[in-house]
Design an enzyme around this catalytic site. Structure first.
Site, PDB file in Angstrom:
ATOM      1  N   LYS A  65     -29.686  30.789 -69.584  1.00  0.00           N
ATOM      2  CA  LYS A  65     -29.624  29.374 -69.184  1.00  0.00           C
ATOM      3  C   LYS A  65     -29.249  28.441 -70.337  1.00  0.00           C
ATOM      4  CE  LYS A  65     -32.926  30.044 -65.492  1.00  0.00           C
ATOM      5  NZ  LYS A  65     -34.086  29.597 -64.768  1.00  0.00           N
ATOM      6  N   ASP A  99     -34.087  23.846 -61.387  1.00  0.00           N
ATOM      7  CA  ASP A  99     -35.411  24.413 -61.692  1.00  0.00           C
ATOM      8  C   ASP A  99     -36.517  23.351 -61.649  1.00  0.00           C
ATOM      9  OD1 ASP A  99     -35.251  27.170 -61.970  1.00  0.00           O
ATOM     10  OD2 ASP A  99     -34.574  27.067 -64.046  1.00  0.00           O
ATOM     11  N   GLY A 124     -35.192  28.576 -71.388  1.00  0.00           N
ATOM     12  CA  GLY A 124     -34.425  27.807 -70.418  1.00  0.00           C
ATOM     13  C   GLY A 124     -35.272  27.220 -69.297  1.00  0.00           C
TER      14      GLY A 124
HETATM   15  P1  NAP Z   1     -35.553  32.565 -71.558  1.00  0.00           P
HETATM   16  O1  NAP Z   1     -34.640  31.396 -71.631  1.00  0.00           O
HETATM   17  O2  NAP Z   1     -35.113  33.858 -72.089  1.00  0.00           O
HETATM   18  O3  NAP Z   1     -36.940  32.120 -72.281  1.00  0.00           O
HETATM   19  C1  NAP Z   1     -37.985  33.034 -72.430  1.00  0.00           C
HETATM   20  C2  NAP Z   1     -39.141  32.384 -73.190  1.00  0.00           C
HETATM   21  O4  NAP Z   1     -40.181  33.363 -73.279  1.00  0.00           O
HETATM   22  C3  NAP Z   1     -38.798  32.005 -74.619  1.00  0.00           C
HETATM   23  O5  NAP Z   1     -39.567  30.882 -74.993  1.00  0.00           O
HETATM   24  C4  NAP Z   1     -39.245  33.249 -75.414  1.00  0.00           C
HETATM   25  O6  NAP Z   1     -39.595  32.987 -76.749  1.00  0.00           O
HETATM   26  C5  NAP Z   1     -40.496  33.613 -74.642  1.00  0.00           C
HETATM   27  N1  NAP Z   1     -40.824  35.030 -74.825  1.00  0.00           N
HETATM   28  C6  NAP Z   1     -40.025  36.092 -74.572  1.00  0.00           C
HETATM   29  N2  NAP Z   1     -40.680  37.250 -74.853  1.00  0.00           N
HETATM   30  C7  NAP Z   1     -41.909  36.877 -75.305  1.00  0.00           C
HETATM   31  C8  NAP Z   1     -43.034  37.609 -75.767  1.00  0.00           C
HETATM   32  N3  NAP Z   1     -43.027  38.947 -75.823  1.00  0.00           N
HETATM   33  N4  NAP Z   1     -44.132  36.904 -76.157  1.00  0.00           N
HETATM   34  C9  NAP Z   1     -44.147  35.562 -76.108  1.00  0.00           C
HETATM   35  N5  NAP Z   1     -43.102  34.803 -75.680  1.00  0.00           N
HETATM   36  C10 NAP Z   1     -41.997  35.463 -75.276  1.00  0.00           C
HETATM   37  O7  NAP Z   1     -35.967  32.854 -70.041  1.00  0.00           O
HETATM   38  P2  NAP Z   1     -36.095  31.803 -68.824  1.00  0.00           P
HETATM   39  O8  NAP Z   1     -34.832  31.734 -68.081  1.00  0.00           O
HETATM   40  O9  NAP Z   1     -36.721  30.554 -69.364  1.00  0.00           O
HETATM   41  O10 NAP Z   1     -37.140  32.580 -67.875  1.00  0.00           O
HETATM   42  C11 NAP Z   1     -38.490  32.746 -68.287  1.00  0.00           C
HETATM   43  C12 NAP Z   1     -39.288  33.407 -67.169  1.00  0.00           C
HETATM   44  O11 NAP Z   1     -39.337  32.569 -66.015  1.00  0.00           O
HETATM   45  C13 NAP Z   1     -38.668  34.730 -66.702  1.00  0.00           C
HETATM   46  O12 NAP Z   1     -39.704  35.635 -66.436  1.00  0.00           O
HETATM   47  C14 NAP Z   1     -37.937  34.343 -65.430  1.00  0.00           C
HETATM   48  O13 NAP Z   1     -37.840  35.422 -64.538  1.00  0.00           O
HETATM   49  C15 NAP Z   1     -38.854  33.272 -64.872  1.00  0.00           C
HETATM   50  N6  NAP Z   1     -38.144  32.315 -63.993  1.00  0.00           N
HETATM   51  C16 NAP Z   1     -38.372  32.370 -62.664  1.00  0.00           C
HETATM   52  C17 NAP Z   1     -37.729  31.452 -61.816  1.00  0.00           C
HETATM   53  C18 NAP Z   1     -38.002  31.485 -60.354  1.00  0.00           C
HETATM   54  O14 NAP Z   1     -37.136  31.079 -59.582  1.00  0.00           O
HETATM   55  N7  NAP Z   1     -39.148  31.903 -59.918  1.00  0.00           N
HETATM   56  C19 NAP Z   1     -36.853  30.501 -62.336  1.00  0.00           C
HETATM   57  C20 NAP Z   1     -36.663  30.486 -63.702  1.00  0.00           C
HETATM   58  C21 NAP Z   1     -37.305  31.401 -64.529  1.00  0.00           C
HETATM   59  P3  NAP Z   1     -38.559  33.241 -77.961  1.00  0.00           P
HETATM   60  O15 NAP Z   1     -37.591  32.091 -77.904  1.00  0.00           O
HETATM   61  O16 NAP Z   1     -39.428  33.282 -79.138  1.00  0.00           O
HETATM   62  O17 NAP Z   1     -37.862  34.557 -77.659  1.00  0.00           O
END
Ligand code: NAP
Length: 262
Positions: A65, A99, A124
């Protein structure tokens, strides 16, 4: 034939094709919605290929994202540092985020104005959810493994490290997990002691929907807290994206049916 898709990595778990295909059918629109695996760093190449393949609408999920946000020149105000929906204008892709509104719609009647909330993650989805909660008047603490990544998103005194999760969740009526911790194929939260610091009537909201109950939600339920997974959010943000792709809203009955499936 309308061509739509979702990109991300991992992507095989995504229920977006099922949801968007049901909406296309219900509206009598001839179209296909596919899921494509695109790895971090691969968005520029994907966009070039999407133009050639005449893809009209793209949903973007983890971890792309923020990458697509940095690549698109035309961005809607809803895309606060992250894009989950890109729509072909006839000349280029314009980026949006559904979102924030999708999250608020899925929260239902939970009163958040003036309430304490804690958000895990600064990626994101977290960025958009954070702005939405702040706009709604919530006092949001952000808990991240690298504090630098949350600088500028929240006041310094509201940014906490992973080790400070207990303090970050003190008195919170809402805790949101916006990290992949607990998602199929990812490790779970190692320590959930912070749940005991929340308001006793609090809600733990995990944006993850695969599996339907993450370890965090299971432990929150055991602690007597209210829980919600990310499926309703997925449907609500999909309805908004679909409106941008197709110019119509799917029938309310279908939306209710889709949410009930979660
Ligand atoms: P993203 O942009 O990759 O962001 C992930 C976040 O999680 C970052 O802040 C990352 O920190 C942190 N993180 C990753 N691994 C970690 C760990 N082992 N320990 C602690 N923090 C960790 O992903 P995103 O798009 O924001 O999505 C995040 C989650 O929300 C996902 O599980 C996704 O499936 C879910 N989501 C669901 C919906 C829905 O429609 N239900 C919509 C959006 C997102 P760093 O920057 O330090 O790596």
């Amino acid at each position: 034939m309308l061509k739509l898709c979702v990109i991300g990595d991992p992507i095989s778990h995504s229920r977006s094709p099922e949801i968007q295909t049901a909406m296309l059918r219900a509206c009598g629109i001839e179209g296909v919605y596919t899921a494509e695996q695109v790895k971090k760093g691969g968005v520029r190449d994907f966009l070039e290929s999407a133009v050639k393949r005449r893809i009209t609408g793209i949903n973007i999920t983890m971890p792309l994202k923020e990458e697509i946000f940095s690549l698109l020149d035309d961005l809607d105000d809803s895309a606060k540092g992250a894009v989950n929906t890109a729509v072909w204008t006839g000349d280029h892709y314009k980026g949006y985020s559904t979102d924030g509104t999708g999250f608020i719609n899925s929260l239902g009647a939970l009163p958040i104005t003036g309430a304490k909330a804690t958000l895990f993650g600064a990626g994101g989805a977290a960025k958009v959810v954070l702005c939405t909660l702040q706009d709604a008047g919530a006092l949001v603490n952000v808990c991240v493994r690298d504090k630098q990544k949350a600088v500028g998103l929240a006041p310094t005194e509201r940014i906490f490290s992973w080790d400070e999760a207990d303090k970050a969740c003190e008195g919170a009526v809402l805790v949101v997990n916006a990290t992949p911790l607990g998602m199929s194929g990812f490790p779970d939260f190692e320590n959930t002691g912070f749940l005991s610091r929340m308001d006793r009537g609090g809600l733990v909201y995990d944006l993850i929907y695969a599996p339907p109950e993450t370890g965090l939600l299971r432990r929150a339920k055991e602690a007597g807290l209210e829980t919600r997974n990310g499926y309703a959010h997925l449907v609500h943000q999909a309805v908004l994206s679909f409106g941008m792709f197709c110019g119509v809203k799917p029938p309310e009955r279908l939306i209710a049916e889709l949410i009930a499936k979660g």
